[in-house]
Design a protein around this motif. Structure first.
Motif, short mmCIF file in Angstrom:
data_model
loop_
_atom_site.label_atom_id
_atom_site.label_comp_id
_atom_site.label_asym_id
_atom_site.label_seq_id
_atom_site.Cartn_x
_atom_site.Cartn_y
_atom_site.Cartn_z
N LEU A 125 0.84 -1.18 0.00
CA LEU A 125 0.00 0.00 0.00
C LEU A 125 0.89 1.24 0.00
N TYR A 126 0.34 2.34 0.42
CA TYR A 126 1.08 3.59 0.50
C TYR A 126 0.52 4.41 1.65
N PHE A 127 1.25 5.38 2.12
CA PHE A 127 0.73 6.36 3.07
C PHE A 127 0.24 7.57 2.29
N SER A 128 -0.95 8.04 2.62
CA SER A 128 -1.56 9.11 1.85
C SER A 128 -0.77 10.41 1.95
N TYR A 129 -0.86 11.18 0.86
CA TYR A 129 -0.12 12.43 0.73
C TYR A 129 -0.86 13.30 -0.27
N ASP A 130 -0.96 14.59 0.02
CA ASP A 130 -1.47 15.54 -0.96
C ASP A 130 -2.92 15.25 -1.36
N GLY A 131 -3.75 14.84 -0.39
CA GLY A 131 -5.16 14.61 -0.67
C GLY A 131 -5.50 13.23 -1.17
N GLU A 132 -4.54 12.32 -1.24
CA GLU A 132 -4.83 10.94 -1.66
C GLU A 132 -5.74 10.26 -0.65
N LEU A 133 -6.48 9.25 -1.11
CA LEU A 133 -7.30 8.47 -0.18
C LEU A 133 -6.41 7.86 0.90
N ALA A 134 -6.79 8.05 2.14
CA ALA A 134 -5.99 7.54 3.25
C ALA A 134 -6.09 6.02 3.34
N THR A 135 -5.02 5.39 3.78
CA THR A 135 -4.97 3.93 3.85
C THR A 135 -4.74 3.41 5.27
N GLU A 136 -4.64 4.30 6.25
CA GLU A 136 -4.28 3.85 7.59
C GLU A 136 -5.26 2.83 8.16
N LYS A 137 -6.57 3.09 8.04
CA LYS A 137 -7.56 2.15 8.57
C LYS A 137 -7.58 0.86 7.77
N LEU A 138 -7.34 0.95 6.48
CA LEU A 138 -7.27 -0.25 5.64
C LEU A 138 -6.09 -1.11 6.08
N ILE A 139 -4.96 -0.50 6.35
CA ILE A 139 -3.79 -1.25 6.81
C ILE A 139 -4.10 -1.94 8.14
#
Length: 268
Positions: free
Chosen positions: A122-136
């Motif tokens: 995955l990736y960590f969100s940046y610059d308005g990208e969809l956040a992935t923290e809860k998905l992780i």
């Protein structure tokens, strides 16, 4: 420059066969298990209150079709498209960003479970990208191993993927994005990943992808064989445009997931 929006995909110029588009509904049998995993890491269960973007309990109004109208990018430069879409995705409030990320995470989690993917980058969100923290966190909860990209220290323009777990040490890279501290024991060869969830700036109805311009993911995905690993774009609905000017090095995605839709190439 005037900005035109297509109100639906039927108005798109007929250039090539579009990817198959499926609008999400609560009928997906994998959503129940996805909801359970997200509930475990999202105690307020905010994602459960939103089965579509016009739900009255959502806490914000997203039923305005103009906001999700398709941006007519025909004839526009890559730089203009990139600037415009970055501005669009950063226009959401903090509450909107949080809930849209939960909605999209629910559908991404269902996709991962349906494919029984066990090694997911995955990736960590940046610059308005969809956040992935809860998905992780939800993937950790169900026992799926997660990986984050880091800039290759010896091969400029390339990525490595490192196992990301609760004890991982994170550092900021040259772009200010968090990535795991390099540990050779945590590196996974890219072909051993089941799925790479990729950030992007813009995409079109053919699943063409435009990134930030560094080419990191294009160099990674060009080595994918028979969709192994499967590259999946993760984006806001507003990031879809009518047309992307494609360069020879651009690698299209087989699949894109947004909060409302699943766009897939044939056979995916």
């Amino acid at each position: 420059m005037a900005i035109t929006r297509y109100m639906n995909t039927a108005e798109l110029p007929a250039e090539s066969e579009p990817a198959n588009t499926t609008y999400f509904s609560s009928a997906n049998k994998h959503l129940d298990s996805a909801n359970q995993a997200l509930s475990a890491v999202d105690p307020n269960n905010q994602h459960l209150h939103i089965d579509n973007l016009t739900h009255q309990d959502s806490g914000f109004e997203l039923s305005n079709q103009e906001r999700y109208a398709l941006f007519d990018s025909q004839g526009m430069s890559r730089d203009f498209i990139r600037r415009h879409i970055r501005q669009e995705r950063k226009s959401f409030t903090v509450a909107e960003q949080h809930q849209l990320a939960l909605i999209a995470s629910r559908h991404m989690l269902a996709e991962i479970q349906q494919r029984n993917a066990q090694h997911v980058a995955l990736y960590f969100s940046y610059d308005g990208e969809l956040a992935t923290e809860k998905l992780i966190e939800a993937l950790w909860h169900i026992g799926v191993k997660t990986y984050l990209p880091l800039i290759h220290p010896f091969s400029p323009g390339h990525l490595l993927f490192c196992h990301y777990h609760r004890d991982s040490v994170l550092i900021k890279n040259k772009f200010g994005i968090s990535e795991p501290k390099l540990n050779v024991q945590d590196i996974i060869p890219t072909p051993k990943l089941d799925m790479i969830i990729t950030p992007l700036v813009a995409f079109d109805g053919n699943c063409n992808r435009m990134g930030m311009g560094g080419g990191y993911y294009d160099r990674t995905l060009k080595n994918s064989v028979n969709n192994k690993p499967l590259a999946v774009g993760f984006a806001h609905d507003c990031q879809q445009v009518s047309h992307l000017p494609i360069e020879r090095w651009d690698i299209p995605l087989p699949l894109v997931i947004t909060p409302t839709r699943r766009l897939a190439k044939a056979g995916v």
